[in-house]
Design an enzyme around this catalytic site. Structure first.
Site, short mmCIF file in Angstrom:
data_model
loop_
_atom_site.label_atom_id
_atom_site.label_comp_id
_atom_site.label_asym_id
_atom_site.label_seq_id
_atom_site.Cartn_x
_atom_site.Cartn_y
_atom_site.Cartn_z
N TYR A 254 -3.34 -14.74 -6.31
CA TYR A 254 -3.61 -14.91 -4.89
C TYR A 254 -5.08 -14.65 -4.56
O TYR A 254 -5.50 -14.82 -3.42
CB TYR A 254 -2.65 -14.13 -3.99
CG TYR A 254 -2.48 -12.64 -4.23
CD1 TYR A 254 -3.56 -11.77 -4.28
CD2 TYR A 254 -1.20 -12.10 -4.33
CE1 TYR A 254 -3.39 -10.41 -4.46
CE2 TYR A 254 -1.01 -10.73 -4.51
CZ TYR A 254 -2.12 -9.89 -4.57
OH TYR A 254 -1.95 -8.54 -4.74
N LYS B 212 -9.32 -8.91 -4.62
CA LYS B 212 -9.25 -9.57 -5.92
C LYS B 212 -10.17 -10.79 -5.95
O LYS B 212 -10.78 -11.11 -6.99
CB LYS B 212 -7.82 -9.99 -6.24
CG LYS B 212 -6.79 -8.85 -6.28
CD LYS B 212 -6.85 -8.05 -7.55
CE LYS B 212 -5.64 -7.12 -7.68
NZ LYS B 212 -5.72 -6.20 -8.82
C1 HXC Z 1 1.07 -0.32 5.90
C2 HXC Z 1 0.02 1.37 4.72
C3 HXC Z 1 1.06 1.33 3.72
C4 HXC Z 1 2.11 0.39 3.91
C5 HXC Z 1 -0.40 2.83 3.16
N1 HXC Z 1 -0.82 2.30 4.32
N2 HXC Z 1 0.74 2.24 2.76
N3 HXC Z 1 0.03 0.55 5.78
N4 HXC Z 1 2.06 -0.41 5.01
N5 HXC Z 1 3.11 0.29 3.02
C6 HXC Z 1 -2.02 2.72 5.06
C7 HXC Z 1 -1.85 4.15 5.54
O1 HXC Z 1 -1.06 4.21 6.72
C8 HXC Z 1 -3.30 4.53 5.81
O2 HXC Z 1 -3.78 4.00 7.02
C9 HXC Z 1 -4.05 3.80 4.70
O3 HXC Z 1 -3.16 2.74 4.24
C10 HXC Z 1 -4.39 4.69 3.54
O4 HXC Z 1 -3.17 5.28 3.08
P1 HXC Z 1 -3.19 6.64 2.23
O5 HXC Z 1 -1.83 6.86 1.71
O6 HXC Z 1 -3.84 7.72 3.03
O7 HXC Z 1 -4.23 6.26 1.10
P2 HXC Z 1 -4.30 6.69 -0.38
O8 HXC Z 1 -3.62 7.99 -0.61
O9 HXC Z 1 -5.71 6.57 -0.76
O10 HXC Z 1 -3.42 5.59 -1.14
C11 HXC Z 1 -3.92 4.33 -1.41
C12 HXC Z 1 -2.77 3.33 -1.39
C13 HXC Z 1 -1.64 3.82 -2.28
C14 HXC Z 1 -3.28 1.96 -1.84
C15 HXC Z 1 -2.25 3.20 0.04
O11 HXC Z 1 -0.51 2.96 -2.20
C16 HXC Z 1 -2.07 3.97 -3.70
O12 HXC Z 1 -2.87 4.80 -4.06
N6 HXC Z 1 -1.53 3.14 -4.57
C17 HXC Z 1 -1.87 3.15 -5.98
C18 HXC Z 1 -0.75 2.61 -6.78
C19 HXC Z 1 -0.40 1.21 -6.37
O13 HXC Z 1 -0.39 0.82 -5.20
N7 HXC Z 1 -0.04 0.43 -7.35
C20 HXC Z 1 0.44 -0.90 -7.07
C21 HXC Z 1 -0.43 -1.79 -7.73
S1 HXC Z 1 0.37 -3.30 -7.92
P3 HXC Z 1 -3.80 4.83 8.43
O14 HXC Z 1 -4.40 3.88 9.39
O15 HXC Z 1 -2.38 5.21 8.73
O16 HXC Z 1 -4.65 6.05 8.14
C22 HXC Z 1 -0.75 -4.43 -7.66
C23 HXC Z 1 -0.22 -5.81 -7.95
C24 HXC Z 1 -1.24 -6.85 -7.69
O17 HXC Z 1 -1.83 -4.19 -7.27
C25 HXC Z 1 -0.62 -8.21 -7.65
C26 HXC Z 1 0.14 -8.60 -8.83
C27 HXC Z 1 0.54 -10.03 -8.87
#
Ligand code: HXC
Length: 264
Positions: free
Chosen positions: A148, A163
């Site tokens: 994407y 990306k």
């Molecule tokens: C809407 C969301 C949300 C959700 C988080 N936020 N999750 N908004 N829907 N599901 C918002 C929060 O409300 C906050 O905004 C802001 O994002 C930051 O969230 P935090 O939890 O404080 O941030 P942080 O702790 O830094 O976490 C970062 C993250 C988290 C991206 C949100 O999910 C993370 O660290 N993930 C790492 C692991 C991960 O996601 N792996 C998946 C990768 S798969 P506000 O405004 O409320 O403050 C992948 C596949 C790619 O990438 C494609 C493959 C084809």
């Protein structure tokens, strides 16, 4: 399926997000090829687990904790890896953050979180590693993106934009650094059986079935399967390949839909 394993004897790679999923798969394959896999992530426990798995299989590995969003910390960690291991041959920018959300509902902070991890983090790690690779006159960098990046997809505006930025970065730096022996490429995996992607992209059985229906190959891939193409791009066999993307998605992006239609 028979596979050819790349030879990384005596070499060192840094793999971000190496504590789980695709990053762990690449780290294990790199170490199985004789290299030292240094895995980087925010939480020590998953990283240490990867190290234990590699060592149990007879390989060499180490773990370093760091948030890729912190440019100074990234530079210190990369310099430390070179100091400790004497070299840095490869970098895999695999760390990512993702969640599915309609663009109109995405807060500025949510946008920033994903852009910071995926786009800024990739640049910070690449910049720090390249200082050593350019000085050494060799190195290979691999960025994990998603298809994407070029076709976009509803619900992924933050991740797709990040990306796409990584893809543009890859093509730009490939040309800048080719004269100095440093290559940089991307791999674009399709749906992969990992806990992180599953939770972020197909949280329910219905969503999973919808994603599955979008894959002409009719199955998801695995970190182990992706590790082959990924380590090929890192290896000397790919010596003349730079600035390119290897798509490993079972034909998914050429189909009409990916990740379901619920957000259309
Ligand atoms: C809407 C969301 C949300 C959700 C988080 N936020 N999750 N908004 N829907 N599901 C918002 C929060 O409300 C906050 O905004 C802001 O994002 C930051 O969230 P935090 O939890 O404080 O941030 P942080 O702790 O830094 O976490 C970062 C993250 C988290 C991206 C949100 O999910 C993370 O660290 N993930 C790492 C692991 C991960 O996601 N792996 C998946 C990768 S798969 P506000 O405004 O409320 O403050 C992948 C596949 C790619 O990438 C494609 C493959 C084809």
């Amino acid at each position: 399926m028979s596979t050819t394993r790349e030879d990384f004897t005596g070499k060192v790679a840094l793999i971000t997000g190496g504590g789980s999923g695709i990053g762990r798969g690449i780290a294990m394959e790199y170490a199985a090829g004789g290299g030292t896999a240094v895995v980087l992530g925010r939480r020590p426990d998953p990283l240490n687990e990867t190290v234990q798995l590699i060592e149990a299989a007879g390989g060499k590995a180490a773990a370093v904790t760091c948030d890729v969003r912190d440019a100074d910390a990234v530079t210190a960690v990369v310099d430390g890896v070179v100091e400790q291991h004497g070299r840095l041959d490869s970098l895999v920018n695999n760390a990512a953050g993702n969640f599915v959300v309609p663009g109109k509902d995405l807060s500025p902070n949510g946008w920033r979180a994903v852009i910071d991890i995926v786009l800024n983090g990739t640049f910070f790690c690449t910049r720090a590693a390249a200082q050593h690779m350019l000085a050494a006159g060799s190195g290979s960098i691999l960025n994990v993106i998603a298809t994407y990046a070029w076709h976009g997809h509803p619900g992924t505006v933050h991740s797709a934009a990040a990306k796409a930025g990584v893809l543009a970065m890859t093509r730009t730096l490939a040309v800048e650094w080719a004269p100095d022996g440093v290559r940089i490429n991307c791999i674009a995996p399709g749906p992969t059986e990992t806990a992180g992607a599953g939770a972020a992209l197909w949280a329910t059985d219905a969503e999973r079935a919808s994603v599955m229906a979008s894959v002409p190959a009719n199955r998801f891939t695995t970190p182990e399967e992706l590790a082959g193409p990924a380590t090929f791009l890192l290896s000397d066999r790919a010596h003349y390949i730079t600035g390119d993307v290897l798509t490993v998605d079972g034909g998914q992006w050429l189909g009409k839909q990916i990740y379901g239609d619920s957000l259309r």
